[in-house]
Motif scaffolding. Structure first.
Motif, PDB file in Angstrom:
ATOM      1  N   UNK A   1      27.328  18.106  94.111  1.00 49.97           N
ATOM      2  CA  UNK A   1      27.543  17.973  95.034  1.00 49.97           C
ATOM      3  C   UNK A   1      26.403  17.107  95.856  1.00 49.97           C
ATOM      4  N   UNK A   2      25.243  17.392  95.577  1.00 49.10           N
ATOM      5  CA  UNK A   2      24.084  16.389  95.791  1.00 49.10           C
ATOM      6  C   UNK A   2      24.220  15.187  95.407  1.00 49.10           C
ATOM      7  N   UNK A   3      24.872  14.542  94.389  1.00 45.27           N
ATOM      8  CA  UNK A   3      24.895  13.421  94.049  1.00 45.27           C
ATOM      9  C   UNK A   3      25.949  12.602  94.811  1.00 45.27           C
TER      10      UNK A   3
ATOM     11  N   UNK B   1      37.504  29.636  97.572  1.00 48.98           N
ATOM     12  CA  UNK B   1      36.464  29.859  98.317  1.00 48.98           C
ATOM     13  C   UNK B   1      35.253  28.789  98.240  1.00 48.98           C
ATOM     14  N   UNK B   2      35.003  28.298  96.925  1.00 46.78           N
ATOM     15  CA  UNK B   2      34.199  27.251  96.609  1.00 46.78           C
ATOM     16  C   UNK B   2      34.409  25.929  97.266  1.00 46.78           C
ATOM     17  N   UNK B   3      35.742  25.564  97.283  1.00 48.71           N
ATOM     18  CA  UNK B   3      35.900  24.415  98.097  1.00 48.71           C
ATOM     19  C   UNK B   3      35.490  24.485  99.413  1.00 48.71           C
ATOM     20  N   UNK B   4      35.573  25.380 100.037  1.00 49.49           N
ATOM     21  CA  UNK B   4      34.977  25.448 101.448  1.00 49.49           C
ATOM     22  C   UNK B   4      33.515  25.430 101.312  1.00 49.49           C
ATOM     23  N   UNK B   5      32.654  26.131 100.661  1.00 45.42           N
ATOM     24  CA  UNK B   5      31.285  26.102 100.527  1.00 45.42           C
ATOM     25  C   UNK B   5      30.947  24.566  99.901  1.00 45.42           C
TER      26      UNK B   5
ATOM     27  N   UNK C   1      28.530  22.043 102.236  1.00 46.00           N
ATOM     28  CA  UNK C   1      27.354  21.799 101.667  1.00 46.00           C
ATOM     29  C   UNK C   1      27.180  20.335 101.702  1.00 46.00           C
ATOM     30  N   UNK C   2      28.262  19.531 101.114  1.00 47.85           N
ATOM     31  CA  UNK C   2      28.079  17.759 101.097  1.00 47.85           C
ATOM     32  C   UNK C   2      27.942  17.498 102.483  1.00 47.85           C
ATOM     33  N   UNK C   3      28.570  17.946 103.320  1.00 42.65           N
ATOM     34  CA  UNK C   3      28.097  17.247 104.734  1.00 42.65           C
ATOM     35  C   UNK C   3      26.812  17.682 105.188  1.00 42.65           C
ATOM     36  N   UNK C   4      26.257  18.828 104.913  1.00 39.33           N
ATOM     37  CA  UNK C   4      24.766  19.281 105.250  1.00 39.33           C
ATOM     38  C   UNK C   4      23.918  18.469 104.446  1.00 39.33           C
TER      39      UNK C   4
END
Length: 384
Positions: free
Chosen positions: A150-152, A99-103, A107-110
């Protein structure tokens, strides 16, 4: 609510601060008509999404990582993407890591979209929306270190995007092939045949990158020479219709809750798409009819609870069609709302005489439209 104006660097510090404070609530970041929402529970990130192409992003992330997962049902709670993932984890159809892979993908795209905006308005809403007793899969929430990673990645991708001088392009636009080859194609790589089905103006650059399993920078840079010579154009496209909204996601035995049906009679397909994007998340089902004359049979088949009707159409007028429907027993008492840019006193008077119930000016403002529908049909689901 706490509202401030911040830059991207401060956004990173804000996320770290929310984690340290073990905050629970919703962070809304805005820039112009763009908006991003990040949901937190005890300092851990629940989900992140953005207002642009939210549904496309959901389907893209699921198809890329778990193509066999049922992505067409949502919870009435926000963020519905997280609640659906939580449901699948609780049903042992996914584990928390999956599930975290989807999140993370979403998030990376957002965050990639977010970092392109140097100044934003930040609004924090502290609310106890999530609770341990309501969610069996809180282990899928992202820790502060995972969010930072993810932010990095998003920031590195944006820096690469700028270095390649792609920042004038939007990855939310869809490429469409205008000609078989550019004027000067001697130094340009030919397009692979398998890419042609994605150059029809129906798939965004994000969609193509996800399908090819390549970074958005690589895909866009490959297409750049074709774009520069006008052989490929980038077009804006709307988001996909939201998934079916249900009170509870099915566990295999439950049935779907019946949703009121709303018909949109308008020769423009864009108007129907806009109405669906507004009304379907609120729990209604939208039936679009572009040809009003041949669409009478569709109306009789679906027996809509409410009808939106355009005034100006190629083969007939909204006045005539409204008058016809009022003489048909099936639709004598059906609310008919005139959806038009012609909103003068004479237009309203003539429409009233033809049997119109109400009016709404184009383009419709989402909350105004929902309020109007609810005034005639009632509120069927709590709005988020």
């Amino acid at each position: 609510m706490i509202s401030t104006t911040i830059g991207y660097a401060n956004t990173a510090r804000t996320l770290a601060s929310l984690s340290q404070q073990r905050a629970t609530g919703e962070l809304t970041l805005s820039s112009g008509d763009r908006q991003w929402k990040l949901y937190f529970f005890h300092g851990r990130l629940v989900y992140g999404t953005g207002s642009l192409h939210r549904v496309r992003r959901w389907y893209r992330a699921v198809k890329q990582h778990h193509p066999h997962l049922n992505a067409d049902c949502v919870s009435q709670e926000e963020p519905w993407e997280y609640h659906l993932l939580s449901h699948h984890v609780a049903q042992n159809q996914l584990n928390a890591a999956q599930a975290q892979t989807v999140i993370k993908s979403s998030l990376e795209e957002v965050l990639f979209s977010l970092v392109s905006n140097p100044v934003m308005t930040s609004d924090w809403y502290s609310m106890q929306r999530f609770s341990l007793k309501d969610n069996a899969a809180l282990s899928l929430l992202l820790s502060s270190s995972q969010v930072e990673q993810v932010l990095q990645r998003s920031q590195a991708l944006w820096k690469q995007w700028k270095a390649l001088e792609l920042d004038a392009l939007s990855p939310y636009r869809a490429p469409i092939l205008r000609q078989a080859a550019p004027t000067d194609s001697s130094s340009i790589s030919p397009l692979p045949d398998k890419l042609n089905p994605f150059l029809t103006g129906q798939h965004t650059l994000w969609d193509i990158a996800a399908h090819a399993q390549r970074p958005i920078t690589v895909v866009t840079q490959f297409l750049l020479p074709w774009l520069q010579q006008g052989a490929i154009a980038l077009e804006e496209i709307p988001d996909l219709p939201p998934p079916l909204r249900q009170v509870h996601c099915p566990t295999g035995t439950g049935g779907k809750k019946k949703r009121p049906v709303i018909a949109c009679i308008d020769d423009s397909p864009t108007v129907g798409q806009v109405l669906a994007a507004i009304l379907e998340p609120a729990g209604y089902r939208v039936v679009n009819i572009q040809d009003p004359l041949s669409g009478i049979a569709t109306l009789v088949k679906h027996k809509p609870d409410l009808i939106f009707l355009d005034l100006v159409m190629p083969d007939t007028s909204g006045y005539n069609l409204c008058n016809f429907l009022r003489k048909t027993p099936t639709f004598q008492n059906t609310p008919i709302i005139i959806l038009t840019s012609q909103d003068g006193i004479l237009d309203r008077t003539r429409a009233r005489l033809a049997g119109a119930t109400d009016f709404l000016t184009k383009p419709p403002e989402p909350q105004t439209m929902i309020n109007l529908v609810q005034s005639h049909l009632g509120s069927i689901l709590p709005l988020n």
